[in-house]
Scaffold this motif. Structure first.
Motif, PDB file in Angstrom:
ATOM      1  N   LEU A 233       0.817  -1.215   0.000  1.00  0.00           N
ATOM      2  CA  LEU A 233       0.000   0.000   0.000  1.00  0.00           C
ATOM      3  C   LEU A 233       0.850   1.262   0.000  1.00  0.00           C
ATOM      4  CD1 LEU A 233      -2.926  -0.730   2.487  1.00  0.00           C
ATOM      5  CD2 LEU A 233      -2.796  -1.151   0.026  1.00  0.00           C
ATOM      6  N   ILE A 234       0.329   2.257  -0.691  1.00  0.00           N
ATOM      7  CA  ILE A 234       0.805   3.636  -0.605  1.00  0.00           C
ATOM      8  C   ILE A 234      -0.374   4.452  -0.082  1.00  0.00           C
ATOM      9  CG2 ILE A 234       1.648   5.640  -1.892  1.00  0.00           C
ATOM     10  CD1 ILE A 234       2.681   3.646  -4.006  1.00  0.00           C
ATOM     11  N   PHE A 235      -0.132   5.267   0.924  1.00  0.00           N
ATOM     12  CA  PHE A 235      -1.210   6.073   1.492  1.00  0.00           C
ATOM     13  C   PHE A 235      -0.979   7.540   1.158  1.00  0.00           C
ATOM     14  CE2 PHE A 235      -3.085   8.231   5.404  1.00  0.00           C
ATOM     15  CZ  PHE A 235      -4.380   8.171   4.925  1.00  0.00           C
ATOM     16  N   GLY A 236      -2.047   8.239   0.783  1.00  0.00           N
ATOM     17  CA  GLY A 236      -1.970   9.660   0.478  1.00  0.00           C
ATOM     18  C   GLY A 236      -3.064  10.435   1.181  1.00  0.00           C
ATOM     19  N   THR A 262       2.523   4.838 -13.855  1.00  0.00           N
ATOM     20  CA  THR A 262       3.902   4.823 -14.334  1.00  0.00           C
ATOM     21  C   THR A 262       4.507   3.429 -14.153  1.00  0.00           C
ATOM     22  OG1 THR A 262       4.756   5.593 -12.181  1.00  0.00           O
ATOM     23  CG2 THR A 262       4.192   7.280 -13.816  1.00  0.00           C
ATOM     24  N   HIS A 263       5.730   3.266 -14.648  1.00  0.00           N
ATOM     25  CA  HIS A 263       6.379   1.962 -14.753  1.00  0.00           C
ATOM     26  C   HIS A 263       6.457   1.239 -13.403  1.00  0.00           C
ATOM     27  CE1 HIS A 263       8.888  -1.152 -16.378  1.00  0.00           C
ATOM     28  NE2 HIS A 263       9.924  -0.828 -15.608  1.00  0.00           N
ATOM     29  N   GLU A 264       5.992  -0.005 -13.388  1.00  0.00           N
ATOM     30  CA  GLU A 264       6.081  -0.939 -12.255  1.00  0.00           C
ATOM     31  C   GLU A 264       5.251  -0.544 -11.047  1.00  0.00           C
ATOM     32  OE1 GLU A 264      10.178  -1.708 -11.314  1.00  0.00           O
ATOM     33  OE2 GLU A 264      10.362  -3.195 -12.922  1.00  0.00           O
ATOM     34  N   MET A 265       4.378   0.455 -11.162  1.00  0.00           N
ATOM     35  CA  MET A 265       3.529   0.808 -10.029  1.00  0.00           C
ATOM     36  C   MET A 265       2.321  -0.110  -9.904  1.00  0.00           C
ATOM     37  SD  MET A 265       5.192   3.062  -8.479  1.00  0.00           S
ATOM     38  CE  MET A 265       4.043   3.632  -7.250  1.00  0.00           C
ATOM     39  N   ASP A 266       2.162  -1.042 -10.845  1.00  0.00           N
ATOM     40  CA  ASP A 266       1.078  -2.008 -10.732  1.00  0.00           C
ATOM     41  C   ASP A 266       1.299  -2.968  -9.564  1.00  0.00           C
ATOM     42  OD1 ASP A 266       3.296  -3.031 -12.055  1.00  0.00           O
ATOM     43  OD2 ASP A 266       2.107  -4.466 -13.214  1.00  0.00           O
ATOM     44  N   LYS A 267       2.492  -2.940  -8.967  1.00  0.00           N
ATOM     45  CA  LYS A 267       2.769  -3.784  -7.798  1.00  0.00           C
ATOM     46  C   LYS A 267       2.213  -3.177  -6.515  1.00  0.00           C
ATOM     47  CE  LYS A 267       7.215  -5.175  -9.814  1.00  0.00           C
ATOM     48  NZ  LYS A 267       8.698  -5.128  -9.633  1.00  0.00           N
ATOM     49  N   TYR A 268       1.756  -1.942  -6.609  1.00  0.00           N
ATOM     50  CA  TYR A 268       1.313  -1.204  -5.432  1.00  0.00           C
ATOM     51  C   TYR A 268      -0.150  -0.788  -5.585  1.00  0.00           C
ATOM     52  CZ  TYR A 268       6.330  -0.797  -4.561  1.00  0.00           C
ATOM     53  OH  TYR A 268       7.658  -1.067  -4.348  1.00  0.00           O
ATOM     54  N   HIS A 269      -0.760  -0.463  -4.435  1.00  0.00           N
ATOM     55  CA  HIS A 269      -2.132   0.051  -4.449  1.00  0.00           C
ATOM     56  C   HIS A 269      -2.154   1.345  -3.644  1.00  0.00           C
ATOM     57  CE1 HIS A 269      -6.454  -0.530  -5.165  1.00  0.00           C
ATOM     58  NE2 HIS A 269      -6.594   0.187  -4.056  1.00  0.00           N
ATOM     59  N   LEU A 270      -2.682   2.397  -4.260  1.00  0.00           N
ATOM     60  CA  LEU A 270      -2.746   3.709  -3.632  1.00  0.00           C
ATOM     61  C   LEU A 270      -4.089   3.904  -2.944  1.00  0.00           C
ATOM     62  CD1 LEU A 270      -1.694   6.661  -3.200  1.00  0.00           C
ATOM     63  CD2 LEU A 270      -2.691   7.206  -5.436  1.00  0.00           C
ATOM     64  N   VAL A 271      -4.053   4.246  -1.661  1.00  0.00           N
ATOM     65  CA  VAL A 271      -5.249   4.578  -0.888  1.00  0.00           C
ATOM     66  C   VAL A 271      -5.207   6.078  -0.612  1.00  0.00           C
ATOM     67  CG1 VAL A 271      -6.499   4.242   1.267  1.00  0.00           C
ATOM     68  CG2 VAL A 271      -5.335   2.306   0.177  1.00  0.00           C
ATOM     69  N   LEU A 272      -6.203   6.797  -1.097  1.00  0.00           N
ATOM     70  CA  LEU A 272      -6.270   8.243  -0.909  1.00  0.00           C
ATOM     71  C   LEU A 272      -7.450   8.605  -0.014  1.00  0.00           C
ATOM     72  CD1 LEU A 272      -5.577   9.728  -4.469  1.00  0.00           C
ATOM     73  CD2 LEU A 272      -4.039   9.679  -2.509  1.00  0.00           C
ATOM     74  N   ALA A 273      -7.184   9.391   1.032  1.00  0.00           N
ATOM     75  CA  ALA A 273      -8.233   9.972   1.872  1.00  0.00           C
ATOM     76  C   ALA A 273      -8.331  11.442   1.493  1.00  0.00           C
ATOM     77  CB  ALA A 273      -7.880   9.809   3.343  1.00  0.00           C
ATOM     78  N   VAL A 274      -9.414  11.835   0.822  1.00  0.00           N
ATOM     79  CA  VAL A 274      -9.457  13.129   0.149  1.00  0.00           C
ATOM     80  C   VAL A 274     -10.487  14.098   0.726  1.00  0.00           C
ATOM     81  CG1 VAL A 274      -8.654  12.069  -2.006  1.00  0.00           C
ATOM     82  CG2 VAL A 274     -11.114  12.340  -1.611  1.00  0.00           C
ATOM     83  N   GLY A 275     -11.303  13.659   1.697  1.00  0.00           N
ATOM     84  CA  GLY A 275     -12.344  14.531   2.225  1.00  0.00           C
ATOM     85  C   GLY A 275     -13.612  14.447   1.393  1.00  0.00           C
ATOM     86  N   ASP A 276     -14.724  14.846   1.978  1.00  0.00           N
ATOM     87  CA  ASP A 276     -16.030  14.680   1.334  1.00  0.00           C
ATOM     88  C   ASP A 276     -16.153  15.465   0.030  1.00  0.00           C
ATOM     89  OD1 ASP A 276     -17.912  13.170   3.414  1.00  0.00           O
ATOM     90  OD2 ASP A 276     -16.627  14.525   4.545  1.00  0.00           O
ATOM     91  N   ARG A 296     -12.578   5.643 -15.209  1.00  0.00           N
ATOM     92  CA  ARG A 296     -11.238   6.096 -15.608  1.00  0.00           C
ATOM     93  C   ARG A 296     -10.216   6.071 -14.458  1.00  0.00           C
ATOM     94  NH1 ARG A 296     -14.990   9.303 -17.894  1.00  0.00           N
ATOM     95  NH2 ARG A 296     -14.774  10.955 -16.327  1.00  0.00           N
ATOM     96  N   LEU A 297     -10.637   5.677 -13.283  1.00  0.00           N
ATOM     97  CA  LEU A 297      -9.698   5.596 -12.166  1.00  0.00           C
ATOM     98  C   LEU A 297      -8.835   4.346 -12.324  1.00  0.00           C
ATOM     99  CD1 LEU A 297      -9.093   7.073  -9.395  1.00  0.00           C
ATOM    100  CD2 LEU A 297     -10.430   5.233  -8.331  1.00  0.00           C
ATOM    101  N   PRO A 298      -7.501   4.467 -12.215  1.00  0.00           N
ATOM    102  CA  PRO A 298      -6.666   3.263 -12.304  1.00  0.00           C
ATOM    103  C   PRO A 298      -7.106   2.205 -11.296  1.00  0.00           C
ATOM    104  CG  PRO A 298      -5.306   5.233 -12.382  1.00  0.00           C
ATOM    105  CD  PRO A 298      -6.695   5.688 -12.066  1.00  0.00           C
ATOM    106  N   LYS A 299      -7.005   0.941 -11.678  1.00  0.00           N
ATOM    107  CA  LYS A 299      -7.475  -0.149 -10.816  1.00  0.00           C
ATOM    108  C   LYS A 299      -6.665  -0.263  -9.529  1.00  0.00           C
ATOM    109  CE  LYS A 299     -10.624  -1.220 -13.767  1.00  0.00           C
ATOM    110  NZ  LYS A 299     -12.029  -0.827 -13.485  1.00  0.00           N
TER     111      LYS A 299
END
Length: 418
Positions: A233-236, A262-276, A296-299
């Protein structure tokens, strides 16, 4: 058994409220009866931890206020509208009678409100400052600034309404805030150590107040987010005050989303907490509002309004963040390398603290391309020294957190015994 009322902030600022949940558990364990008070929008922050909250000022800040700014001046989040109602007895049900609290623990940003309550009801109080303020930015100065920048007739009306005799000037009125016990829930080791960065003796660094539990013990409900378990996981996050720098935050999130293609980021999953508000905007931008599954959101990206950061950080490889103290402390606690992209306020100072302590990497440019963000990701995750510095800083945090009694409780007991 002494009763303690906690009021972390007027508004829905999770970074100010959540450390006080930890404090509430410590107070409960020490034999105090604990309650919170807050506007309706803050109730769900506290309710999930089994802590009672007394709703206040609902006529001024009705449910939904945090998500739609309904008062003037536009875009100024702090309003003076609630001060005169407090002076006129809006909080009498809380602070009068046999169940009135014996102590008020209040956030830095409610210093003026707390002063009014103290003047009106005579209740002792302690300040909890949930950010690393400059030594000159005292709660007393914060309260004075609010009074000075409102019409003189209004400020004098407030002062006269709760003073024993009319005619006090502003400096006389705010005097009870001078040298008042103030707790900073962060070990001194993370703050600046320069000779000119010294607080008075009444300001105390205490334990970091990170972990939270159901009042009196027991597990918390599981975070209901549906996040893949087979990827790192990557958290933002841009924190709970994202509306204060909405454009910067939206650009930050959009570029993080693009980074995931971008290259090789398919190994990771980004979790974004963005507010309502930004969740609604990004849902439209990426077509999620039309189809949650085919859009259109990346998987390898998930968007949420809010998540339990501690749960996410336990699995995260890196955190991309704005620079709020609460998220920094939680990242240290879970030993997660930090990429800090300051959006404003105290975050610039926190970026410097990150750089000095060596626990992450800092960008001085807010508008970063996806490729630049990818470079920061590589820098943060490939540097073994960052991991070592994080482990060392966490050990210092653990020393303060494991003290018995906790530093905060010792200090509170010196004001009001359980």
């Amino acid at each position: 058994m002494a009763r303690v009322m906690i009021w972390p902030d007027i508004y829905r600022e999770q970074g100010h409220w959540l450390p006080c949940v930890n404090l509430a558990n410590s107070l409960h364990s020490a034999g105090y009866t604990v309650n919170f008070m807050g506007i309706p929008d803050c109730s769900d922050i506290i309710s999930q931890y089994g802590i009672p909250q007394s709703p206040i000022l609902a006529s001024v800040y009705p449910s939904g206020y945090s998500f739609e700014n309904k008062l003037e001046p536009i875009d100024q989040r702090w309003k003076p509208h609630h001060l005169l109602p407090i002076c006129r007895g809006e909080l009498d049900d809380i602070f009068l009678g046999p169940s009135a609290p014996d102590l008020l623990i209040s956030g830095y940003f409610t210093a003026l409100e707390t002063l009014i309550i103290h003047r009106k009801y005579g209740i002792p109080f302690i300040i909890v400052t949930t950010y690393l303020r400059h030594p000159d930015d005292t709660p007393r100065l914060h309260a004075k600034t609010k009074l000075v920048y409102m019409p003189r007739a209004v400020s004098q009306k407030i002062i006269d309404a709760v003073s024993p005799a009319p005619g006090l000037d502003i400096d006389q009125f705010i005097e009870p805030l001078r040298d008042r016990l103030e707790l900073i829930p962060c070990p001194r080791a993370f703050d600046f150590t320069d000779d000119d960065w010294t607080h008075g003796d009444h300001v105390k660094y205490v334990e970091p107040m990170i972990e939270r539990q159901w009042l009196g013990g027991g597990p918390l409900p599981n975070d209901p987010t549906d996040i893949p378990t087979d990827k790192k996981l990557i958290f933002g996050t841009s924190g709970s005050q994202v509306q204060d720098y909405e454009f910067k935050a939206r650009q930050f999130f959009s570029n993080l989303i693009a980074m995931m293609s971008t290259h090789e980021m398919d190994k990771y999953h980004l979790v974004l907490a963005v507010g309502d508000k930004l969740l609604a905007q990004l849902s439209v931008e990426y077509g999620i509002d039309v189809d949650r599954h085919n859009n259109r959101l990346p998987k390898n990206v998930s968007l949420f309004s809010w998540v339990s950061q501690l749960d996410i950080l336990k699995r995260a490889e890196v955190v991309f963040m704005h620079g709020g103290l609460a998220t920094i402390k939680e990242s240290i606690w879970e030993e997660v390398p930090i990429v800090i992209v300051p959006h404003g306020k105290d975050q610039m100072d926190n970026a410097l603290r990150i750089r000095r302590s060596g626990i992450g990497v800092v960008s001085e440019v807010a508008d970063l391309t996806p490729q630049q963000l990818r470079g920061l990701f590589t820098a943060a995750t490939s540097n073994k020294w960052i991991r070592q510095k994080l482990a060392k800083m966490k050990a210092l945090f653990q020393v303060e957190e494991s003290k018995a009694p906790k530093p905060s409780i010792q200090l509170i007991q010196s004001v009001v015994a359980p």
